[in-house]
Design an enzyme around this catalytic site. Structure first.
Site: not given
Ligand code: NAD
Length: 260
Positions: A38, A103, A121, A129, A142, A164, A167, A206
């Site tokens: 977001r 996540q 994730h 690969c 592989c 890769c 392979c 979220s």
């Molecule tokens: P999301 O982006 O859907 O939700 C993030 C939530 O955190 C939102 O509700 C937001 O309002 C809140 N938020 C943002 N900053 C905050 C803070 N400083 N303190 C408290 N709340 C805060 O994220 P999700 O639920 O993890 O799902 C998104 C998917 O995208 C996941 O599957 C993830 O694998 C991937 N993703 C990962 C990364 C990363 O590795 N840093 C970044 C972006 C997306």
């Protein structure tokens, strides 16, 4: 459910717990400069994650070229863990937290010192690969894996879709894309952590991406208290013992250090 902007409900829950588990999402890393879905101006305002499904990635070299360019942009900076990651590592070090289920793909929990981290994730720090003609949803290459740096070096040399080296198959970030199955054993490990816990702290998610969001639901339905720390409402707030509305980097450190 109690909703608050103070840290006390989290500190109270931690004080009553001896084997907490954290469940984190992209929001815990925004204060390290990594955008969540977001964030205004974030990478996701310019790329649609729906364009990079596993099926499209393995079927179309052009999707792979765009995916590598997007990854390059996403991970251009050297991100560091923030005080929220470090607070969870401190809690584990003190024996009060039995693990982090995340996540996130950014590796920042490990960089902060967390030892038991279940990456639902996968990780953006490695590539793997996925085979010459992978079945959709099932990475069965592989077995070759390498650091993401290897792919970025290939991109720098003008190879837009590096194959890769073992392979010749398709290489992909070792992350779980939309439409891709989770890696074997990961959800089972996360489920066991939740079932063995006496508190689940959901931070910066979220709580909309499944099956990950099923873990706080599992905790609540098993009678394990859930505390949600997020800066906006989530669809699972009604399941929580308490909801703390705020930034992870402001909420976690004082609550954790109050009980250590
Ligand atoms: P999301 O982006 O859907 O939700 C993030 C939530 O955190 C939102 O509700 C937001 O309002 C809140 N938020 C943002 N900053 C905050 C803070 N400083 N303190 C408290 N709340 C805060 O994220 P999700 O639920 O993890 O799902 C998104 C998917 O995208 C996941 O599957 C993830 O694998 C991937 N993703 C990962 C990364 C990363 O590795 N840093 C970044 C972006 C997306």
């Amino acid at each position: 459910m109690r909703e608050t902007t103070t840290h006390t409900p989290l500190a109270d829950a931690l004080a009553a717990s001896s084997r907490a588990v954290a469940f984190s999402g992209a929001g815990i890393s925004t204060e390290s400069g990594i955008p969540d879905f977001r964030s205004p101006g974030g990478v996701w305002t310019r790329y649609n994650p729906g364009d990079f499904t596993f099926a499209k990635y393995v079927a179309d070299p052009d999707v792979r070229r765009r995916a590598w360019r997007m990854r390059r942009e996403f991970w251009a900076s050297d991100h560091q863990p923030n005080s929220a990651h470090r607070a969870l590592a401190d809690l584990e070090q003190a024996g009060r937290l039995h693990g982090v289920i995340t996540q996130n793909i950014d590796g920042l929990h490990q960089a902060a010192g967390s030892r038991r981290v279940v990456e639902l994730h996968g990780t953006s720090r490695e590539v793997m690969c996925v085979g010459v003609a992978p079945r959709v949803g099932t990475p069965d290459g592989c077995g070759w894996r390498g650091p993401t740096r290897w792919a970025f070096e290939a991109l720098d040399m003008g190879v837009e879709d590096p194959p890769c080296p073992a392979c010749g198959g398709i290489v992909k970030s070792a992350t779980v894309s939309f439409g891709q199955n989770l890696f074997p054993g990961v959800i089972e490990e996360a489920t066991a952590l939740v079932e063995g816990s006496d508190l689940l702290i959901a931070v910066g998610s979220s709580l909309q991406v499944y099956p990950a969001a099923g873990l706080p639901e599992l905790a609540a339905s098993s009678g394990i208290p859930v505390v949600i720390v997020n800066d906006e409402p989530t669809p699972l707030d009604h399941l929580a013992r308490a909801v703390v509305r705020g930034r992870a980097g402001s909420v976690l450190p004082p609550a954790v250090h109050a009980v250590l």
